[in-house]
Design a protein around this motif. Structure first.
Motif, PDB file in Angstrom:
ATOM      1  N   ALA A   5      45.929  27.381  33.214  1.00  0.00           N
ATOM      2  CA  ALA A   5      46.525  28.246  34.229  1.00  0.00           C
ATOM      3  C   ALA A   5      46.768  27.459  35.498  1.00  0.00           C
ATOM      4  CB  ALA A   5      45.590  29.403  34.525  1.00  0.00           C
ATOM      5  N   THR A   6      48.020  27.129  35.739  1.00  0.00           N
ATOM      6  CA  THR A   6      48.322  26.416  36.962  1.00  0.00           C
ATOM      7  C   THR A   6      48.908  27.373  37.995  1.00  0.00           C
ATOM      8  OG1 THR A   6      50.386  25.815  35.911  1.00  0.00           O
ATOM      9  CG2 THR A   6      48.695  24.134  35.944  1.00  0.00           C
ATOM     10  N   LYS A   7      49.445  28.494  37.501  1.00  0.00           N
ATOM     11  CA  LYS A   7      50.053  29.465  38.413  1.00  0.00           C
ATOM     12  C   LYS A   7      49.029  30.512  38.788  1.00  0.00           C
ATOM     13  CE  LYS A   7      54.790  29.555  36.736  1.00  0.00           C
ATOM     14  NZ  LYS A   7      55.653  30.440  35.946  1.00  0.00           N
ATOM     15  N   ARG A   8      49.184  31.052  39.977  1.00  0.00           N
ATOM     16  CA  ARG A   8      48.319  32.141  40.419  1.00  0.00           C
ATOM     17  C   ARG A   8      48.601  33.383  39.560  1.00  0.00           C
ATOM     18  NH1 ARG A   8      48.993  36.246  44.398  1.00  0.00           N
ATOM     19  NH2 ARG A   8      51.202  36.089  44.827  1.00  0.00           N
ATOM     20  N   ILE A   9      47.542  34.134  39.253  1.00  0.00           N
ATOM     21  CA  ILE A   9      47.720  35.390  38.507  1.00  0.00           C
ATOM     22  C   ILE A   9      48.155  36.449  39.520  1.00  0.00           C
ATOM     23  CG2 ILE A   9      46.575  37.129  37.060  1.00  0.00           C
ATOM     24  CD1 ILE A   9      46.357  34.448  35.729  1.00  0.00           C
ATOM     25  N   ARG A  10      49.311  37.044  39.296  1.00  0.00           N
ATOM     26  CA  ARG A  10      49.768  37.996  40.308  1.00  0.00           C
ATOM     27  C   ARG A  10      50.012  39.403  39.769  1.00  0.00           C
ATOM     28  NH1 ARG A  10      55.864  37.282  41.578  1.00  0.00           N
ATOM     29  NH2 ARG A  10      56.686  37.116  39.498  1.00  0.00           N
ATOM     30  N   THR A  11      49.863  39.558  38.433  1.00  0.00           N
ATOM     31  CA  THR A  11      50.141  40.871  37.845  1.00  0.00           C
ATOM     32  C   THR A  11      48.879  41.441  37.207  1.00  0.00           C
ATOM     33  OG1 THR A  11      52.356  40.106  37.314  1.00  0.00           O
ATOM     34  CG2 THR A  11      51.608  42.109  36.205  1.00  0.00           C
ATOM     35  N   ALA A  12      48.630  42.721  37.450  1.00  0.00           N
ATOM     36  CA  ALA A  12      47.548  43.429  36.753  1.00  0.00           C
ATOM     37  C   ALA A  12      48.143  44.604  36.011  1.00  0.00           C
ATOM     38  CB  ALA A  12      46.479  43.913  37.721  1.00  0.00           C
ATOM     39  N   ALA A  46      39.847  50.571  40.947  1.00  0.00           N
ATOM     40  CA  ALA A  46      40.540  49.532  40.174  1.00  0.00           C
ATOM     41  C   ALA A  46      41.632  48.868  41.008  1.00  0.00           C
ATOM     42  CB  ALA A  46      41.126  50.151  38.902  1.00  0.00           C
ATOM     43  N   ILE A  47      42.386  49.685  41.749  1.00  0.00           N
ATOM     44  CA  ILE A  47      43.458  49.143  42.599  1.00  0.00           C
ATOM     45  C   ILE A  47      42.860  48.246  43.688  1.00  0.00           C
ATOM     46  CG2 ILE A  47      45.152  49.812  44.365  1.00  0.00           C
ATOM     47  CD1 ILE A  47      45.733  52.312  42.617  1.00  0.00           C
ATOM     48  N   ASP A  48      41.781  48.708  44.302  1.00  0.00           N
ATOM     49  CA  ASP A  48      41.152  47.919  45.370  1.00  0.00           C
ATOM     50  C   ASP A  48      40.646  46.581  44.829  1.00  0.00           C
ATOM     51  OD1 ASP A  48      41.682  50.034  47.024  1.00  0.00           O
ATOM     52  OD2 ASP A  48      39.619  50.779  47.103  1.00  0.00           O
ATOM     53  N   GLU A  49      40.086  46.620  43.621  1.00  0.00           N
ATOM     54  CA  GLU A  49      39.582  45.374  43.017  1.00  0.00           C
ATOM     55  C   GLU A  49      40.736  44.394  42.771  1.00  0.00           C
ATOM     56  OE1 GLU A  49      36.992  46.063  39.585  1.00  0.00           O
ATOM     57  OE2 GLU A  49      37.510  44.074  38.810  1.00  0.00           O
ATOM     58  N   ALA A  50      41.873  44.938  42.296  1.00  0.00           N
ATOM     59  CA  ALA A  50      43.037  44.077  42.043  1.00  0.00           C
ATOM     60  C   ALA A  50      43.580  43.489  43.344  1.00  0.00           C
ATOM     61  CB  ALA A  50      44.120  44.880  41.326  1.00  0.00           C
ATOM     62  N   ARG A  51      43.717  44.332  44.352  1.00  0.00           N
ATOM     63  CA  ARG A  51      44.221  43.842  45.648  1.00  0.00           C
ATOM     64  C   ARG A  51      43.334  42.750  46.215  1.00  0.00           C
ATOM     65  NH1 ARG A  51      45.502  49.233  49.026  1.00  0.00           N
ATOM     66  NH2 ARG A  51      47.763  49.278  48.852  1.00  0.00           N
ATOM     67  N   ALA A  52      42.016  42.954  46.125  1.00  0.00           N
ATOM     68  CA  ALA A  52      41.069  41.962  46.659  1.00  0.00           C
ATOM     69  C   ALA A  52      41.203  40.627  45.937  1.00  0.00           C
ATOM     70  CB  ALA A  52      39.639  42.491  46.544  1.00  0.00           C
ATOM     71  N   GLY A  54      44.066  39.378  45.062  1.00  0.00           N
ATOM     72  CA  GLY A  54      45.378  38.803  45.382  1.00  0.00           C
ATOM     73  C   GLY A  54      46.495  39.268  44.473  1.00  0.00           C
ATOM     74  N   ILE A  55      46.225  40.297  43.654  1.00  0.00           N
ATOM     75  CA  ILE A  55      47.271  40.846  42.766  1.00  0.00           C
ATOM     76  C   ILE A  55      48.285  41.609  43.614  1.00  0.00           C
ATOM     77  CG2 ILE A  55      47.689  42.624  41.001  1.00  0.00           C
ATOM     78  CD1 ILE A  55      46.232  40.270  39.764  1.00  0.00           C
ATOM     79  N   ASP A  56      49.575  41.340  43.409  1.00  0.00           N
ATOM     80  CA  ASP A  56      50.561  42.097  44.187  1.00  0.00           C
ATOM     81  C   ASP A  56      51.577  42.814  43.312  1.00  0.00           C
ATOM     82  OD1 ASP A  56      52.141  40.051  43.358  1.00  0.00           O
ATOM     83  OD2 ASP A  56      52.410  39.158  45.335  1.00  0.00           O
ATOM     84  N   ARG A  57      51.394  42.747  41.984  1.00  0.00           N
ATOM     85  CA  ARG A  57      52.275  43.523  41.094  1.00  0.00           C
ATOM     86  C   ARG A  57      51.379  44.297  40.135  1.00  0.00           C
ATOM     87  NH1 ARG A  57      56.841  40.181  38.278  1.00  0.00           N
ATOM     88  NH2 ARG A  57      55.046  39.140  37.435  1.00  0.00           N
ATOM     89  N   MET A  58      51.477  45.613  40.181  1.00  0.00           N
ATOM     90  CA  MET A  58      50.584  46.455  39.391  1.00  0.00           C
ATOM     91  C   MET A  58      51.416  47.280  38.420  1.00  0.00           C
ATOM     92  SD  MET A  58      47.714  47.482  42.155  1.00  0.00           S
ATOM     93  CE  MET A  58      47.363  46.379  43.530  1.00  0.00           C
TER      94      MET A  58
END
Ligand code: UTP
Length: 295
Positions: A5-12, A46-52, A54-58
């Protein structure tokens, strides 16, 4: 492992289409994910955990009968304006902070037939495409100093492949979990694995590491889910697709630092409620025998 994984994970992906039979009759008209722990619905944790993390696409994989989840998640400017007009700025501020707005890029996709968790995750494919992504099951509430999906994303940056959240489970309960098949010994947090088995009999469990509802998955999972046959419970199981792609991309279990509550069960919801009440200092002066449950 392949595909480091070289890219940041941005989707949950949040699979929220399930029936919630264990919480009937409450879930007859209220989705399980909107049941509150005190004042906060499970989906909000769950949303708060994802935001914390750095997830920005849900991506919410929901069901047409569960439209109130989208009503809850989306920002409601009218309600906030109404609250402000009535001088209730604290509540309006709280809703403004908690709701998702355009910046978060929330998407809803429908799983019209409930064919299993694996099938639900597959519905999110158009929004994820070729990137590694997170999966969060909101009815598994995990509370701790560090958010579970955040610490898993950090670990995934080092190991790549599929990463699943694990916890030690007693033998008499292991048949309720997907169970990790370790490769070699167990690490302090990270345990490399050769596969997973869905809900094995205690006598056939490959380890005591039960898998709970947090995953960071390589996108190779989608090709497998598209052809995955029904498994345990006649459902398309995410576990089976993870096991089938382990040889190609690798698999590890991550022993998270927080406490997990199975809020899909009445017992877990009660424990979570007492834990949060305790954390907030509620009932501190009047400790009831029930509070002894959470120390
Ligand atoms: P569960 O096994 O907890 O099923 O699903 P459930 O229907 O929610 O609850 P019970 O067992 O009937 O009480 C685990 C997760 O997978 C999602 C659920 O919403 C939950 O987050 N799921 C399950 C789907 O989105 N679609 C499915 O077809 C099955």
């Amino acid at each position: 492992m392949a595909d480091m994984a070289t890219k940041r994970i941005r989707t949950a992906v949040f699979p929220v289409a399930g029936l919630g039979t264990r919480f009937l009759p409450a879930t007859k008209s209220t989705p399980k994910e909107l049941l509150p722990v005190l004042d906060t619905p499970l989906i909000q944790f769950a949303i708060d955990e994802a935001r914390a993390a750095g997830i920005d696409r849900m991506v919410f994989v929901s069901h047409p009968d569960k439209g109130s989840i989208e009503d809850y998640v989306r920002h409601d400017p009218e309600l906030c304006a109404h609250l402000r007009a009535a001088g209730k700025h604290d509540f309006a501020d709280k809703l403004d902070t908690l709701s998702l707005d355009e910046g978060d890029r929330a998407h809803f996709v429908m799983q019209t037939e409930r064919l299993g968790l694996g099938h639900a995750v597959l519905q999110a494919r158009p929004y994820v495409q070729e990137e590694a992504f997170a999966v969060i099951l909101p009815d598994d509430l995990i509370l701790g100093e560090k958010g579970c999906i955040g610490e898993m994303i950090e670990a995934h940056a080092r190991c790549g492949g599929h990463l699943v959240a694990t916890m030690e489970v007693d033998a008499d309960r292991i048949s309720k979990y997907g169970v990790l098949v370790p490769r070699g010994g167990q690490g302090e947090r990270l345990t490399h694995a050769t596969g997973m088995v869905e809900k094995p009999k205690a006598s056939e469990a490959p380890s005591n590491l039960g898998v709970v509802g947090r995953y960071v998955l390589d996108s190779a999972i989608f090709d497998q889910l598209a052809v995955q046959q029904s498994g345990h419970g006649n459902e398309i199981q995410l576990t089976d697709a993870i096991a089938a792609t382990t040889g190609a991309v690798g698999l590890a279990g991550y022993r998270f630092s927080g406490i997990r509550f199975d809020c899909g069960s009445q017992e877990g919801m009660l424990q979570a409620t007492l834990h949060v009440a305790n954390m907030r200092g509620l009932m501190a002066e009047r400790r009831t025998p029930a509070l002894a449950l959470v120390g």
